[in-house]
Design a protein around this motif. Structure first.
Motif, PDB file in Angstrom:
ATOM      1  N   ILE A  83       0.981  -0.993   0.045  1.00 18.58           N
ATOM      2  CA  ILE A  83      -0.137   0.073   0.075  1.00 18.58           C
ATOM      3  C   ILE A  83       0.869   1.262   0.001  1.00 18.58           C
ATOM      4  O   ILE A  83       1.690   1.392   1.070  1.00 18.58           O
ATOM      5  CB  ILE A  83      -1.024  -0.111   1.187  1.00 18.58           C
ATOM      6  CG1 ILE A  83      -1.861  -1.189   1.242  1.00 18.58           C
ATOM      7  CG2 ILE A  83      -1.832   1.403   1.220  1.00 18.58           C
ATOM      8  CD1 ILE A  83      -2.381  -1.502   2.501  1.00 18.58           C
ATOM      9  N   ASP A  84       0.817   1.952  -1.150  1.00 27.24           N
ATOM     10  CA  ASP A  84       1.715   3.138  -1.096  1.00 27.24           C
ATOM     11  C   ASP A  84       0.865   4.252  -1.137  1.00 27.24           C
ATOM     12  O   ASP A  84      -0.160   4.619  -1.980  1.00 27.24           O
ATOM     13  CB  ASP A  84       2.656   3.112  -2.327  1.00 27.24           C
ATOM     14  CG  ASP A  84       3.663   3.997  -2.383  1.00 27.24           C
ATOM     15  OD1 ASP A  84       4.177   4.577  -1.429  1.00 27.24           O
ATOM     16  OD2 ASP A  84       4.265   4.359  -3.450  1.00 27.24           O
ATOM     17  N   GLY A  85       1.157   5.069  -0.307  1.00 23.84           N
ATOM     18  CA  GLY A  85       0.118   6.359  -0.153  1.00 23.84           C
ATOM     19  C   GLY A  85      -0.711   6.647   1.209  1.00 23.84           C
ATOM     20  O   GLY A  85      -1.609   7.425   1.146  1.00 23.84           O
ATOM     21  N   CYS A  86      -0.376   5.555   1.992  1.00 21.79           N
ATOM     22  CA  CYS A  86      -1.293   5.602   3.080  1.00 21.79           C
ATOM     23  C   CYS A  86      -0.740   6.689   4.178  1.00 21.79           C
ATOM     24  O   CYS A  86       0.484   6.667   4.432  1.00 21.79           O
ATOM     25  CB  CYS A  86      -1.055   4.232   3.982  1.00 21.79           C
ATOM     26  SG  CYS A  86      -2.161   4.247   5.403  1.00 21.79           S
ATOM     27  N   PRO A  87      -1.530   7.706   4.652  1.00 18.49           N
ATOM     28  CA  PRO A  87      -1.177   8.814   5.236  1.00 18.49           C
ATOM     29  C   PRO A  87      -0.369   8.356   6.595  1.00 18.49           C
ATOM     30  O   PRO A  87      -0.999   7.224   7.187  1.00 18.49           O
ATOM     31  CB  PRO A  87      -2.395   9.697   5.665  1.00 18.49           C
ATOM     32  CG  PRO A  87      -3.261   9.465   4.478  1.00 18.49           C
ATOM     33  CD  PRO A  87      -3.041   7.804   4.087  1.00 18.49           C
ATOM     34  N   SER A  88       0.351   9.044   7.262  1.00 19.58           N
ATOM     35  CA  SER A  88       1.112   8.763   8.391  1.00 19.58           C
ATOM     36  C   SER A  88       0.070   9.015   9.609  1.00 19.58           C
ATOM     37  O   SER A  88      -0.901   9.690   9.573  1.00 19.58           O
ATOM     38  CB  SER A  88       2.501   9.453   8.679  1.00 19.58           C
ATOM     39  OG  SER A  88       2.069  11.081   8.571  1.00 19.58           O
ATOM     40  N   GLY A  89       0.315   8.282  10.744  1.00 20.21           N
ATOM     41  CA  GLY A  89      -0.144   8.897  11.997  1.00 20.21           C
ATOM     42  C   GLY A  89      -1.600   7.942  12.244  1.00 20.21           C
ATOM     43  O   GLY A  89      -2.335   8.171  13.193  1.00 20.21           O
ATOM     44  N   LEU A  90      -1.918   7.089  11.552  1.00 16.79           N
ATOM     45  CA  LEU A  90      -3.168   6.163  11.750  1.00 16.79           C
ATOM     46  C   LEU A  90      -2.816   5.049  12.711  1.00 16.79           C
ATOM     47  O   LEU A  90      -1.875   4.277  12.377  1.00 16.79           O
ATOM     48  CB  LEU A  90      -3.503   5.383  10.343  1.00 16.79           C
ATOM     49  CG  LEU A  90      -4.955   4.479  10.365  1.00 16.79           C
ATOM     50  CD1 LEU A  90      -6.235   5.457  10.773  1.00 16.79           C
ATOM     51  CD2 LEU A  90      -5.011   3.775   9.261  1.00 16.79           C
ATOM     52  N   LYS A  91      -3.453   4.938  13.823  1.00 22.06           N
ATOM     53  CA  LYS A  91      -3.399   3.854  14.662  1.00 22.06           C
ATOM     54  C   LYS A  91      -4.344   2.635  13.802  1.00 22.06           C
ATOM     55  O   LYS A  91      -5.562   2.641  13.904  1.00 22.06           O
ATOM     56  CB  LYS A  91      -4.011   4.221  16.005  1.00 22.06           C
ATOM     57  CG  LYS A  91      -3.423   3.319  17.165  1.00 22.06           C
ATOM     58  CD  LYS A  91      -3.965   3.658  18.508  1.00 22.06           C
ATOM     59  CE  LYS A  91      -3.743   2.649  19.444  1.00 22.06           C
ATOM     60  NZ  LYS A  91      -2.429   2.032  19.341  1.00 22.06           N
ATOM     61  N   LEU A  92      -3.489   1.611  13.496  1.00 21.89           N
ATOM     62  CA  LEU A  92      -4.088   0.632  12.952  1.00 21.89           C
ATOM     63  C   LEU A  92      -4.931  -0.412  13.881  1.00 21.89           C
ATOM     64  O   LEU A  92      -4.353  -0.734  14.965  1.00 21.89           O
ATOM     65  CB  LEU A  92      -3.233  -0.329  12.268  1.00 21.89           C
ATOM     66  CG  LEU A  92      -2.765   0.196  10.913  1.00 21.89           C
ATOM     67  CD1 LEU A  92      -1.514  -0.570  10.251  1.00 21.89           C
ATOM     68  CD2 LEU A  92      -3.898   0.124   9.855  1.00 21.89           C
ATOM     69  N   ASN A  93      -6.013  -0.667  13.624  1.00 18.80           N
ATOM     70  CA  ASN A  93      -6.766  -1.557  14.457  1.00 18.80           C
ATOM     71  C   ASN A  93      -6.590  -3.058  13.724  1.00 18.80           C
ATOM     72  O   ASN A  93      -7.372  -3.198  12.829  1.00 18.80           O
ATOM     73  CB  ASN A  93      -8.351  -1.124  14.239  1.00 18.80           C
ATOM     74  CG  ASN A  93      -9.225  -2.216  15.180  1.00 18.80           C
ATOM     75  OD1 ASN A  93      -8.880  -3.320  15.461  1.00 18.80           O
ATOM     76  ND2 ASN A  93     -10.184  -1.487  15.976  1.00 18.80           N
ATOM     77  N   PHE A  94      -5.945  -3.824  14.438  1.00 14.92           N
ATOM     78  CA  PHE A  94      -5.485  -5.193  13.719  1.00 14.92           C
ATOM     79  C   PHE A  94      -6.539  -6.198  13.696  1.00 14.92           C
ATOM     80  O   PHE A  94      -6.798  -7.000  12.991  1.00 14.92           O
ATOM     81  CB  PHE A  94      -4.211  -5.718  13.940  1.00 14.92           C
ATOM     82  CG  PHE A  94      -3.166  -4.817  13.822  1.00 14.92           C
ATOM     83  CD1 PHE A  94      -2.165  -4.918  12.555  1.00 14.92           C
ATOM     84  CD2 PHE A  94      -2.465  -4.072  14.694  1.00 14.92           C
ATOM     85  CE1 PHE A  94      -1.101  -4.064  12.483  1.00 14.92           C
ATOM     86  CE2 PHE A  94      -1.402  -3.202  14.472  1.00 14.92           C
ATOM     87  CZ  PHE A  94      -0.915  -3.097  13.380  1.00 14.92           C
ATOM     88  N   GLU A  95      -7.396  -5.912  14.796  1.00 17.25           N
ATOM     89  CA  GLU A  95      -8.652  -6.914  14.802  1.00 17.25           C
ATOM     90  C   GLU A  95      -9.558  -6.539  13.901  1.00 17.25           C
ATOM     91  O   GLU A  95     -10.182  -7.525  13.220  1.00 17.25           O
ATOM     92  CB  GLU A  95      -8.948  -6.650  16.377  1.00 17.25           C
ATOM     93  CG  GLU A  95     -10.027  -7.898  17.057  1.00 17.25           C
ATOM     94  CD  GLU A  95     -10.671  -7.530  18.065  1.00 17.25           C
ATOM     95  OE1 GLU A  95      -9.946  -6.781  19.046  1.00 17.25           O
ATOM     96  OE2 GLU A  95     -11.829  -7.589  18.537  1.00 17.25           O
ATOM     97  N   GLU A  96      -9.793  -5.425  13.614  1.00 18.18           N
ATOM     98  CA  GLU A  96     -10.691  -4.929  12.398  1.00 18.18           C
ATOM     99  C   GLU A  96     -10.198  -5.804  10.999  1.00 18.18           C
ATOM    100  O   GLU A  96     -11.005  -6.268  10.220  1.00 18.18           O
ATOM    101  CB  GLU A  96     -11.065  -3.541  12.288  1.00 18.18           C
ATOM    102  CG  GLU A  96     -12.031  -2.890  13.295  1.00 18.18           C
ATOM    103  CD  GLU A  96     -12.135  -1.560  13.079  1.00 18.18           C
ATOM    104  OE1 GLU A  96     -11.984  -1.107  12.027  1.00 18.18           O
ATOM    105  OE2 GLU A  96     -12.991  -0.928  13.927  1.00 18.18           O
ATOM    106  N   ILE A  97      -9.058  -5.834  10.955  1.00 15.75           N
ATOM    107  CA  ILE A  97      -8.258  -6.312   9.727  1.00 15.75           C
ATOM    108  C   ILE A  97      -8.614  -7.841   9.635  1.00 15.75           C
ATOM    109  O   ILE A  97      -8.901  -8.337   8.506  1.00 15.75           O
ATOM    110  CB  ILE A  97      -6.587  -5.885   9.625  1.00 15.75           C
ATOM    111  CG1 ILE A  97      -6.515  -4.406   9.432  1.00 15.75           C
ATOM    112  CG2 ILE A  97      -6.224  -6.639   8.249  1.00 15.75           C
ATOM    113  CD1 ILE A  97      -5.116  -3.751   9.499  1.00 15.75           C
ATOM    114  N   ASN A  98      -8.194  -8.400  10.670  1.00 16.54           N
ATOM    115  CA  ASN A  98      -8.302  -9.812  10.719  1.00 16.54           C
ATOM    116  C   ASN A  98      -9.969 -10.113  10.501  1.00 16.54           C
ATOM    117  O   ASN A  98     -10.189 -11.160   9.925  1.00 16.54           O
ATOM    118  CB  ASN A  98      -8.183 -10.383  12.223  1.00 16.54           C
ATOM    119  CG  ASN A  98      -6.567 -10.178  12.244  1.00 16.54           C
ATOM    120  OD1 ASN A  98      -5.873 -10.626  11.125  1.00 16.54           O
ATOM    121  ND2 ASN A  98      -6.034 -10.222  13.439  1.00 16.54           N
ATOM    122  N   ASN A  99     -10.813  -9.457  11.178  1.00 16.61           N
ATOM    123  CA  ASN A  99     -12.250  -9.483  11.029  1.00 16.61           C
ATOM    124  C   ASN A  99     -12.726  -9.477   9.484  1.00 16.61           C
ATOM    125  O   ASN A  99     -13.528 -10.441   9.209  1.00 16.61           O
ATOM    126  CB  ASN A  99     -12.840  -8.536  11.814  1.00 16.61           C
ATOM    127  CG  ASN A  99     -14.617  -8.778  11.742  1.00 16.61           C
ATOM    128  OD1 ASN A  99     -14.743  -9.841  11.978  1.00 16.61           O
ATOM    129  ND2 ASN A  99     -15.464  -7.766  11.709  1.00 16.61           N
TER     130      ASN A  99
END
Lengths: 356, 356, 356, 356
Positions: free
Chosen positions: C27-43
């Motif tokens: 993923i190229d171009g994701c802005p900085s400073g996003l706190k990723l929610n890994f649980e949501e990604i897995n969901n």
């Protein structure tokens, strides 16, 4: 991928040959709401146009730009700006005798080999006449940059072996337009003009170096890794006809200095004491002045007989007619500025994107 | 537009930081049916890797590439080639003391200002460690170019003030790998090594110049106007960490020669007597050797105390730990070749398109 | 240009085959400073994964994503996010008998003709397994859109001839995940499940329609002319395996209504009484709900004998082994959402640019 | 990224507003050596132009294209083709009363919100007048495709509720131009014309469906994953003004058929017995006829009073003057063909690349 557009978000596409009906382009991505200063655009075209002084070609091209779209009641609308510049003084007859001969160090040979067809009239698409469209687009980019107080100033810093050793900080850049050579050192500029006039009389040509200086670029402009700000500037400059060299900051000299002397030490207000970095760190602007040099080879069209071959590989002689530049640098100053403006503004737009 | 991909038809996108879990990339557009020579890929990685000799950093990184896709039974399939290189010897602790201090002439400051966040571990994404992915992609591009008999050879031509005046035609390029400095002039290379060892002992660093030579490029490769072949090569070189200069053909010297001496006169078999043009006319290859110089500044990381500021603008001192290169040039030779290969092959693909 | 990347400013490039070592992407171009929610990604991955219910394939793939770069201390850094998903349950042996036979209505034939080579293991790159990378990228785009309160909900609205006539406004979209078919109408969903189970027992397959609804998109998102918002959504949906139809707003029904009934009349607060436009006017979002339908053909892999030809054009028979989906729609719901999120966020980024 | 260009290798950029000085575009990437048939280009423009019959708008626009570059002695040169079409019959006065009112189901509102400025003269850039440039570019693409024996034929297959159930194979496509509605079924076309004339008398409008058929596309054209051939066709069609639907091959009907009936069984000569796939498998052409449907909503401009709001959110009434289309489909047939040609030829060029 055919190489006729420049920029990602502020994207310029150009068309046109030196002796066709018209040249022109499309600016796609100009923000809406800019009140265009048409006088400034014409002023940039006049700085590039032939016939402006004794040291450049005596061809007369008035270079009026006609805007066809994207502007309503004097304001940009956010839709693409189409524009054309008609060719007027295009005497194709000067080129009939060159129809089947390759001019040395021109692109006649490579274009013919690539495309299997040749527009022999003054180089066709490969002519530096194409840069007229760049100057129009660059003049608009300059007006957009002015909103952010960003200024770009280029000037001739060397012609052949004539050059100054002064750092650009010591120069009075307001004097650039005072002489036809566009060198802010008046004494040196007189020597340069004298030298070019001599070159011209002998039917010969000479190159030199243009230095460009950009002030007030915010910190962080540019993209890491492949699209570093100086890499984009370098590509932009190298795309200008006759350019052979690009160096920024300390450049060639920097390859000979030790790290302990070359590092730019921070003061305590986000600036650095020295500026060997040329205003760019890791591909991103650091808030200091950006500066770089652009080296031009001598114009390939000389007024003396040269040996060459024709398209059937027979030996031949060539004698170019018409009116040509003994030295391209004075007219290239606005082109260097235009391309710098395109790179800078495109990167300014891009920088808005990557903050949440 | 975030700057992490290169090329149009043979497109490489890279990811990874110097001290993250892994670096890697995706090659999109590799033709199907290429039998990959994995030994050659490893060989290129070994030429770039740290710890290979006394004059480069003593960090040990084995740099094994793992291919994840795009290859079936040893042949490329035409689908994207994903690959990773795991980071092994990444001692982040060396960087804890730098967490809040900006290293002079590094991109710590500009990255922090652009992104509002800082991966302080060895420069993160801005580290030259990123070039490991370029070398993998370039090694594949080299194998594709070999099909067309195109060869790329780069070598160190100057370190600081030590340089030779010989034209590359006089050099025996088969000797490049004979010395750790990658300079084909054995006597000069001994001087260079001695000089770098002295620099290293003092904790200092030095830059220099790499020359690159490309043979057997067909006529007509490159695109006119904005994407001239030398403009693409220039951008590619300037995207490499620490590069400050790009010149091709006659370069700087060419800015001082008159047109009558600089023009390359055709012989009667499509070649020219001289090659001031550097193998490129009007942005298109002309069948002669392509050659250019790439100038590197000294490595910013020196082993001595330097003044700096921290992120709160307080004055501070910095003393870098770890193992660093006193001179980056020997390891940069394969990177220059890799980027050249990416440019060339991309343009080779593109050239297939514009004939009916 | 090889088709493996999506988006302009938020750009996703994917790699990987169904039976290779791993799939993944950058993923190229994701802005900085996003706190990723890994649980949501897995969901999101779990919603797509095989084996989740009796009406989808019984293959077991756990689909764990490993992030390799672009994240530091849980926050995105603005540099490219590399990620991989390893293949575990890839029983290539199921495909040995298909090595030289073309499966009907699969891409075996066209891939072989295009690339001259064939990865026969489960379709290789052409397998819908590739969409696992899209779901990862889409899950991150969803988290970025949530910052702007934009929500995307897709659901199954028809299976074969089973469909409801209710407008989506009447549906309780919170019930979508209550049944394995992902249809918010519980009664209808029971019929659908019963029907699919019957189809599965006969070794056959069936298609249907997924409806997607996007709420709270600001006014003016999208670009005019060629890159209209619905054109980008349409391309995104049509790029999903097995999709044959895209309609938005009034769609097919709208082709039969007179203008006097179809026009959406403005109320006096920037909204419209009806929404035949589907939330998009002239390619730009108008602030109303965006909604569209995506039609899927039946899965080509059936469990019964079929006639076919082999690569030598001999008549042959084919009997597919392994575990396959009788109906792809329940698992395609998160893919439709992921692609919608990629389009929306990319256009959100782009929209920041064109205001002075 | 501002949405005004289309295609990757055969790239068209357009500019111009419905009531500006001129519209036009640049075709970048046209191969050299094509002998342009200007009569055919004019013929395509005439098929699109207003005033051609009683069932379309009575505005008179002669739509002459002027080529400005890229052509020398009647042959394309490989350099960009710039062209303009001047606006002649642009009666802006018809729009003065609409200056501050949003027309329902037009893009007046969304453009004003996006750009903060509004060219109220006939929709400005959002007008379907823009498609005149697409027809010029498409006409050239058609001539390039003809070299490969590829033919594109579109026709009106439904108007409102009037449609035929015949498969396109049963139709005599040579009859398309025999009636002003461009429907090859003469009986049905009479009903359609009668219906549209009634609609027009009531000041109302109606939509319908255009079917497009492409013959002789070689196997393997298109790119996998995100840039599937039908995804590119879908985007191209959805970018045409008023389009709400795209379906290819079996389309909506295909969502209701079981896999055992839907699979296209191979014969023993690389063709299939049925063609539910619509000539595309896995995003790549399979050599069978490509066919798809494009659904248009009714024209938003009706000749009766409508309620609306003005830019200050006051309630208002709107009564449009001027000459408008009761049904856009007859004039949209050449636009559908033009966009199909652009997609096809761009993908033909791209396909040359990925074989060693």
């Amino acid at each position: 991928m055919a190489g006729n557009n420049f920029g990602k978000l502020f994207r310029v596409t150009t068309f046109g040959e030196s002796h066709g009906y018209a040249l022109g382009g499309i600016i796609d991505g100009c923000p809406s709401g800019l009140k265009l200063n048409f006088e400034e655009i014409n002023n940039e075209l006049n700085r590039r146009k032939p016939g402006q002084s004794s040291i450049v070609t005596q061809r007369k091209e008035s270079d009026e730009v006609i805007f066809l779209s994207g502007i309503f009641n004097g304001l940009t609308t956010g839709t693409p700006i189409g524009f054309i510049i008609k060719n007027k003084d295009h005497n194709s007859k000067d080129y009939f005798n060159l129809k089947e001969i390759y001019r040395p160090s021109h692109s006649d040979f490579t274009y013919y080999k690539k495309y299997g067809i040749r527009d022999y009239r003054g180089g066709g698409r490969s002519s530096a006449r194409e840069t007229v469209s760049r100057v129009v687009a660059g003049a608009i980019a300059k007006q957009l940059l002015k909103i952010y107080n960003i200024f770009i100033k280029a000037y001739v810093s060397s012609i052949g072996n004539l050059n100054f050793s002064e750092n650009y900080n010591k120069l009075d850049l307001s004097k650039i337009e005072n002489t036809p050579i566009r060198c802010p050192d008046i004494k040196l500029s007189e020597k340069m003009i004298y030298y070019i006039n001599n070159i011209r009389k002998k039917g010969d040509t000479i190159g030199g170096i243009i230095t460009c200086n950009i002030k007030n670029v915010p910190i962080g402009i540019g993209e890491p890794v492949f699209d570093k700000l100086h890499a984009e500037l370098g590509k932009a400059m190298l795309s200008i006809n006759a350019v052979k060299v690009f160096e920024y900051g300390s450049g060639f000299v920097g390859t000979k200095i030790k790290g302990s002397n070359h590092n730019d030490i921070f003061t305590n207000n986000e600036t650095t004491k020295t500026n060997f970095s040329g205003g760019i760190q890791g591909g991103l602007s650091n808030g200091m002045d950006i500066y770089f040099n652009v080296g031009f080879k001598p114009v390939a069209t000389i007024m003396n007989k040269q040996k060459s071959i024709d398209i059937n590989f027979f030996k031949n002689q060539i004698l170019v007619k018409g009116r040509h530049d003994p030295c391209v640098l004075p007219r290239a100053v606005p082109i260097v500025e235009a391309m710098s403006a395109l790179v800078l503004y495109d990167n300014m737009l891009n920088n808005r994107v990557y903050k949440i």
